[in-house]
Design a protein around this motif. Structure first.
Motif, short mmCIF file in Angstrom:
data_model
loop_
_atom_site.label_atom_id
_atom_site.label_comp_id
_atom_site.label_asym_id
_atom_site.label_seq_id
_atom_site.Cartn_x
_atom_site.Cartn_y
_atom_site.Cartn_z
N UNK A 129 8.24 -49.34 27.68
CA UNK A 129 7.84 -48.04 27.17
C UNK A 129 8.89 -47.31 26.37
N UNK A 130 10.01 -47.96 26.08
CA UNK A 130 11.09 -47.34 25.30
C UNK A 130 10.80 -47.49 23.80
N UNK A 131 11.22 -46.50 23.04
CA UNK A 131 11.01 -46.49 21.59
C UNK A 131 12.16 -47.19 20.86
N UNK A 132 12.24 -48.48 21.04
CA UNK A 132 13.22 -49.26 20.28
C UNK A 132 12.76 -50.72 20.21
N UNK A 133 13.32 -51.43 19.26
CA UNK A 133 12.99 -52.83 19.03
C UNK A 133 14.29 -53.63 19.08
N UNK A 134 14.38 -54.54 20.02
CA UNK A 134 15.56 -55.39 20.16
C UNK A 134 15.45 -56.58 19.20
N UNK A 135 16.55 -56.89 18.53
CA UNK A 135 16.58 -58.00 17.58
C UNK A 135 17.74 -58.93 17.94
N UNK A 175 9.65 -44.97 15.95
CA UNK A 175 8.89 -43.73 16.17
C UNK A 175 7.56 -44.00 16.86
N UNK A 176 6.94 -45.15 16.62
CA UNK A 176 5.64 -45.43 17.20
C UNK A 176 5.64 -46.64 18.14
#
Length: 68
Positions: free
Chosen positions: A42-48, A35-36
């Motif tokens: 600039x995309x709202x995601x976190x790659x793992x 969300x933040x």
């Protein structure tokens, strides 16, 4: 006793995660919506990345370019 990409994949499937397996690099890539936090594009995601080491005896979990 180590783990395998197939075993980790089954855990992720049971939890409803979308992911990709790269057998050549011996890792799994998944992502979470945020969300933040925004990534370097600039995309709202976190790659793992979940990577196996030493025949599955060790698991390395990291987020590439998280703080660029």
């Amino acid at each position: 006793m180590g783990t395998s990409l197939a075993e980790i994949s089954s855990f992720l499937e049971n939890l409803g995660f979308r992911y990709g397996v790269d057998d050549a690099q011996n890792h799994i890539v998944t992502a979470f919506s945020t969300e933040e936090y925004t990534d370097y594009e600039g995309d709202y995601h976190l790659q793992i990345v979940i990577q196996l080491r030493d025949k599955g005896e060790f698991i390395q979990v990291f987020t590439p370019r998280c703080y660029c």
